[in-house]
Design a protein around this motif. Structure first.
Motif, PDB file in Angstrom:
ATOM      1  N   LEU A   1       0.815  -1.225   0.000  1.00 39.50           N
ATOM      2  CA  LEU A   1       0.000   0.000   0.000  1.00 39.50           C
ATOM      3  C   LEU A   1       0.844   1.268   0.000  1.00 39.50           C
ATOM      4  O   LEU A   1       1.923   1.290   0.578  1.00 39.50           O
ATOM      5  N   LYS A   2       0.294   2.324  -0.631  1.00 37.31           N
ATOM      6  CA  LYS A   2       0.952   3.627  -0.571  1.00 37.31           C
ATOM      7  C   LYS A   2       0.793   4.229   0.827  1.00 37.31           C
ATOM      8  O   LYS A   2       1.681   4.829   1.373  1.00 37.31           O
ATOM      9  N   GLU A   3      -0.430   4.008   1.366  1.00 40.41           N
ATOM     10  CA  GLU A   3      -0.744   4.645   2.653  1.00 40.41           C
ATOM     11  C   GLU A   3      -0.452   3.717   3.833  1.00 40.41           C
ATOM     12  O   GLU A   3      -1.174   3.700   4.821  1.00 40.41           O
ATOM     13  N   ARG A   4       0.606   2.894   3.728  1.00 38.98           N
ATOM     14  CA  ARG A   4       0.903   1.926   4.792  1.00 38.98           C
ATOM     15  C   ARG A   4       1.235   2.615   6.125  1.00 38.98           C
ATOM     16  O   ARG A   4       0.967   2.074   7.192  1.00 38.98           O
ATOM     17  N   LYS A   5       1.806   3.849   6.018  1.00 39.64           N
ATOM     18  CA  LYS A   5       2.110   4.586   7.252  1.00 39.64           C
ATOM     19  C   LYS A   5       0.827   4.847   8.043  1.00 39.64           C
ATOM     20  O   LYS A   5       0.811   4.762   9.262  1.00 39.64           O
ATOM     21  N   TRP A   6      -0.248   5.165   7.317  1.00 39.02           N
ATOM     22  CA  TRP A   6      -1.541   5.435   7.959  1.00 39.02           C
ATOM     23  C   TRP A   6      -2.058   4.192   8.669  1.00 39.02           C
ATOM     24  O   TRP A   6      -2.606   4.269   9.761  1.00 39.02           O
ATOM     25  N   VAL A   7      -1.903   3.040   7.993  1.00 37.88           N
ATOM     26  CA  VAL A   7      -2.397   1.785   8.585  1.00 37.88           C
ATOM     27  C   VAL A   7      -1.651   1.514   9.887  1.00 37.88           C
ATOM     28  O   VAL A   7      -2.276   1.234  10.930  1.00 37.88           O
ATOM     29  N   TYR A   8      -0.322   1.621   9.840  1.00 42.87           N
ATOM     30  CA  TYR A   8       0.469   1.357  11.054  1.00 42.87           C
ATOM     31  C   TYR A   8       0.131   2.374  12.151  1.00 42.87           C
ATOM     32  O   TYR A   8       0.047   2.027  13.334  1.00 42.87           O
ATOM     33  N   LEU A   9      -0.056   3.639  11.754  1.00 39.83           N
ATOM     34  CA  LEU A   9      -0.391   4.686  12.736  1.00 39.83           C
ATOM     35  C   LEU A   9      -1.731   4.390  13.416  1.00 39.83           C
ATOM     36  O   LEU A   9      -1.861   4.472  14.639  1.00 39.83           O
ATOM     37  N   PHE A  10      -2.698   3.974  12.581  1.00 39.11           N
ATOM     38  CA  PHE A  10      -4.027   3.663  13.128  1.00 39.11           C
ATOM     39  C   PHE A  10      -3.968   2.464  14.064  1.00 39.11           C
ATOM     40  O   PHE A  10      -4.623   2.456  15.107  1.00 39.11           O
ATOM     41  N   VAL A  11      -3.186   1.461  13.668  1.00 40.63           N
ATOM     42  CA  VAL A  11      -3.038   0.272  14.527  1.00 40.63           C
ATOM     43  C   VAL A  11      -2.428   0.674  15.864  1.00 40.63           C
ATOM     44  O   VAL A  11      -2.897   0.256  16.935  1.00 40.63           O
ATOM     45  N   LEU A  12      -1.422   1.552  15.799  1.00 41.98           N
ATOM     46  CA  LEU A  12      -0.740   2.004  17.017  1.00 41.98           C
ATOM     47  C   LEU A  12      -1.687   2.813  17.907  1.00 41.98           C
ATOM     48  O   LEU A  12      -1.748   2.598  19.125  1.00 41.98           O
ATOM     49  N   VAL A  13      -2.441   3.720  17.287  1.00 39.32           N
ATOM     50  CA  VAL A  13      -3.389   4.552  18.054  1.00 39.32           C
ATOM     51  C   VAL A  13      -4.463   3.666  18.700  1.00 39.32           C
ATOM     52  O   VAL A  13      -4.800   3.834  19.874  1.00 39.32           O
ATOM     53  N   THR A  14      -4.984   2.713  17.920  1.00 38.43           N
ATOM     54  CA  THR A  14      -6.027   1.820  18.460  1.00 38.43           C
ATOM     55  C   THR A  14      -5.481   0.983  19.615  1.00 38.43           C
ATOM     56  O   THR A  14      -6.144   0.843  20.653  1.00 38.43           O
ATOM     57  N   ALA A  15      -4.268   0.448  19.437  1.00 38.03           N
ATOM     58  CA  ALA A  15      -3.659  -0.356  20.506  1.00 38.03           C
ATOM     59  C   ALA A  15      -3.456   0.501  21.757  1.00 38.03           C
ATOM     60  O   ALA A  15      -3.763   0.064  22.871  1.00 38.03           O
ATOM     61  N   GLY A  16      -2.981   1.727  21.555  1.00 36.88           N
ATOM     62  CA  GLY A  16      -2.756   2.635  22.691  1.00 36.88           C
ATOM     63  C   GLY A  16      -4.049   2.983  23.397  1.00 36.88           C
ATOM     64  O   GLY A  16      -4.126   2.959  24.629  1.00 36.88           O
ATOM     65  N   THR A  17      -5.080   3.281  22.599  1.00 39.85           N
ATOM     66  CA  THR A  17      -6.372   3.651  23.201  1.00 39.85           C
ATOM     67  C   THR A  17      -7.000   2.463  23.940  1.00 39.85           C
ATOM     68  O   THR A  17      -7.657   2.646  24.961  1.00 39.85           O
ATOM     69  N   SER A  18      -6.773   1.261  23.389  1.00 41.34           N
ATOM     70  CA  SER A  18      -7.383   0.084  24.027  1.00 41.34           C
ATOM     71  C   SER A  18      -6.806  -0.159  25.422  1.00 41.34           C
ATOM     72  O   SER A  18      -7.464  -0.793  26.258  1.00 41.34           O
ATOM     73  N   LEU A  19      -5.580   0.342  25.667  1.00 46.58           N
ATOM     74  CA  LEU A  19      -4.983   0.182  27.005  1.00 46.58           C
ATOM     75  C   LEU A  19      -5.817   0.890  28.069  1.00 46.58           C
ATOM     76  O   LEU A  19      -5.842   0.474  29.227  1.00 46.58           O
ATOM     77  N   SER A  20      -6.500   1.972  27.645  1.00 48.56           N
ATOM     78  CA  SER A  20      -7.303   2.727  28.615  1.00 48.56           C
ATOM     79  C   SER A  20      -8.498   1.914  29.126  1.00 48.56           C
ATOM     80  O   SER A  20      -9.123   2.287  30.111  1.00 48.56           O
ATOM     81  N   LEU A  21      -8.818   0.810  28.432  1.00 43.84           N
ATOM     82  CA  LEU A  21      -9.917  -0.048  28.913  1.00 43.84           C
ATOM     83  C   LEU A  21      -9.536  -0.746  30.214  1.00 43.84           C
ATOM     84  O   LEU A  21     -10.397  -1.073  31.024  1.00 43.84           O
ATOM     85  N   SER A  22      -8.225  -0.994  30.382  1.00 44.06           N
ATOM     86  CA  SER A  22      -7.816  -1.688  31.616  1.00 44.06           C
ATOM     87  C   SER A  22      -7.099  -0.764  32.594  1.00 44.06           C
ATOM     88  O   SER A  22      -6.772  -1.174  33.694  1.00 44.06           O
ATOM     89  N   LEU A  23      -6.853   0.480  32.186  1.00 45.31           N
ATOM     90  CA  LEU A  23      -6.219   1.446  33.092  1.00 45.31           C
ATOM     91  C   LEU A  23      -7.298   2.323  33.739  1.00 45.31           C
ATOM     92  O   LEU A  23      -8.406   2.442  33.205  1.00 45.31           O
ATOM     93  N   PRO A  24      -6.966   2.978  34.871  1.00 47.00           N
ATOM     94  CA  PRO A  24      -8.028   3.699  35.595  1.00 47.00           C
ATOM     95  C   PRO A  24      -8.405   5.066  35.020  1.00 47.00           C
ATOM     96  O   PRO A  24      -9.085   5.823  35.677  1.00 47.00           O
ATOM     97  N   PHE A  25      -7.969   5.407  33.820  1.00 45.95           N
ATOM     98  CA  PHE A  25      -8.407   6.683  33.261  1.00 45.95           C
ATOM     99  C   PHE A  25      -9.240   6.475  31.995  1.00 45.95           C
ATOM    100  O   PHE A  25      -9.097   5.474  31.313  1.00 45.95           O
ATOM    101  N   SER A  26     -10.121   7.433  31.743  1.00 43.16           N
ATOM    102  CA  SER A  26     -10.965   7.329  30.541  1.00 43.16           C
ATOM    103  C   SER A  26     -11.233   8.716  29.982  1.00 43.16           C
ATOM    104  O   SER A  26     -10.826   9.717  30.561  1.00 43.16           O
ATOM    105  N   LEU A  27     -11.916   8.743  28.869  1.00 44.63           N
ATOM    106  CA  LEU A  27     -12.247  10.036  28.252  1.00 44.63           C
ATOM    107  C   LEU A  27     -13.624  10.528  28.710  1.00 44.63           C
ATOM    108  O   LEU A  27     -14.197  11.418  28.092  1.00 44.63           O
ATOM    109  N   ASN A  28     -14.138   9.910  29.761  1.00 45.57           N
ATOM    110  CA  ASN A  28     -15.459  10.272  30.256  1.00 45.57           C
ATOM    111  C   ASN A  28     -15.540  11.757  30.634  1.00 45.57           C
ATOM    112  O   ASN A  28     -16.583  12.391  30.485  1.00 45.57           O
TER     113      ASN A  28
END
Lengths: 358, 71
Positions: B25-52
């Motif tokens: 893909l040309k936009e492979r950087k975007w795919v990796y960035l999105f995967v990284l952001v999603t993985a990072g955000t998913s950590l907040s499901l088990s950590l005591p902070f949220s975007l509430n």
């Protein structure tokens, strides 16, 4: 190859888009405001929505041609970014509503994270196949649900109390109806997605009629649900329960044998909401990463759907925060974004007209 | 915790199975960035902070406008 849908399919998509999520909790807040006159509210909002859509669409097919062409101006990109953001909010709001309903009514011991992941994987599977598949699923499921909703007043004939829906005229009736209309308008204004889908309709004839038919079907079904739930439960129960329509269908008691039809009706409704969410996910992906609607990679859809699922959980600590957002915050955000989108559509149409005259 | 593990597993599976397609893909950087952001955000499901807090802030500011109209 770009995928296309027919005007009939467009009408069903629009009807499903404005109806599928509004039926979950919206009747509660509307009934709280305008008590047993609530069933009049759809009649007040319907002309406003239709007129706004007709103003946006205009005469002829200039706007449609503008979306069908592969040449994109910066205004087109601004439109896609705005509608993308709008759809992200709609998606998160509806996904959380679906998760909360499933968690409360069907799977009370399952963690909401698990429900969110499973739903997101299903949505990813449907959305990545493209708009044609999403549309076909929507049409089949929506027709089945519509037939069921049309038969609801007959199934509940023994429970209906006509005195519950007698309009009460008081000094504040008009004021309350106006307030309810204000709440309902952004939900029904979601029909603006019609402009986004115009680029996928090849037929030039019958597009304007399709949008009117779609909006009319959505409004009529919502009206039918509101009037039936108030007639069966009374405004007191409807205004106090989070899921009034669910309680209403639990009252179906045709014989001693057929007294759990509510589960069957919920099973019919779930794919309808999933179709709406799948369409929203598809449109979000297209708005941000593939505005031309051509065949490009869907690889970004996987992390995107999971990210939105995580946001649907961490943005709302509990159901109360979500309901507050749905009833209060969304109303203002929705109205502002919808008017912004309408203005962008009007500018796009005038610019396309000026270009064609040159 | 279940949510974080589930999301990280799906992302890992996605990267393993789609590795070749992403590379083309040309936009492979975007795919990796999105995967990284999603993985990072998913950590907040088990950590005591949220975007509430963001939603509650919106509910008290923007939501109050609706309250003023409706009540």
């Amino acid at each position: 190859m770009k995928q296309f849908i027919s005007p009939f399919q467009l009408a069903i998509l629009v009807a499903n888009f404005i109806f599928a999520a509004a039926l979950i909790t919206l009747p509660q807040i509307l009934t709280q405001i305008s008590i047993q006159n609530t069933w009049i509210v759809p009649f007040l909002v319907y002309p406003i929505v239709v007129v706004l859509l007709l103003i946006g669409f205009g005469r002829g097919n200039i706007l449609q041609s503008s979306f069908l062409t592969n040449h994109r101006s910066s205004l087109h990109h601004l439109f896609y970014i705005t509608i993308g953001l709008f759809l992200v909010i709609v998606y998160i709001r509806d996904l959380r509503a679906f998760i909360d309903f499933t968690s409360r009514a069907l799977l009370p011991t399952t963690p909401i994270e698990v429900i969110a992941i499973l739903v997101s994987v299903v949505l990813l599977y449907i959305s990545s196949t493209g708009i044609e598949v999403v549309t076909r699923i929507t049409v089949i499921q929506f027709i089945m649900l519509s037939a069921t909703i049309l038969s609801l007043p007959f199934m509940l004939l023994n429970e209906i109390e006509l005195s519950h829906i007698m309009p009460i005229l008081g000094t504040d009736t008009v004021e309350n109806l106006s307030k309810s209309s204000f709440e309902l308008l952004p939900w029904m204004g979601e029909s603006l997605i019609f402009f986004f889908l115009l680029g996928n309709v090849a037929a030039k004839k019958g597009v304007k009629r399709a949008i009117i038919i779609g909006v009319s079907i959505g409004f009529f079904l919502l009206f039918l649900l509101i009037i039936t739930s108030i007639a069966v439960l009374g405004e007191n129960i409807v205004s106090k329960s989070i899921y009034p329509n669910f309680i209403m269908i639990q009252q179906i008691n045709i014989t001693d044998f057929l007294d759990r039809l509510d589960l069957i009706i919920v099973i019919l409704w779930m794919p309808v909401l999933l179709s709406k969410l799948a369409l929203t996910l598809y449109c979000i992906h297209r708005a941000f990463f593939n505005p031309n609607g051509g065949t490009t990679s869907n690889l970004l859809m996987t992390p995107l759907s999971l990210l939105l699922a995580v946001l649907a959980i961490i943005l709302f600590e509990n159901n109360t925060v979500h309901l507050e957002f749905t009833f209060l915050t969304w109303t203002i955000i929705g109205i502002v974004m919808e008017f912004l989108l309408l203005i962008l559509v009007l500018i796009l149409r005038f610019r396309a007209k000026a270009t064609s005259l040159r | 915790m279940v949510g974080t593990i589930g999301i990280l597993s799906i992302l890992l599976l996605f990267l393993i199975t789609q590795h070749k397609n992403i590379k083309q893909l040309k936009e492979r950087k975007w795919v990796y960035l999105f995967v990284l952001v999603t993985a990072g955000t998913s950590l907040s499901l088990s950590l005591p902070f949220s975007l509430n807090g963001l939603t509650e802030y919106l509910n008290t500011t923007v939501g109050n406008l609706t309250k003023m109209v409706v009540s």
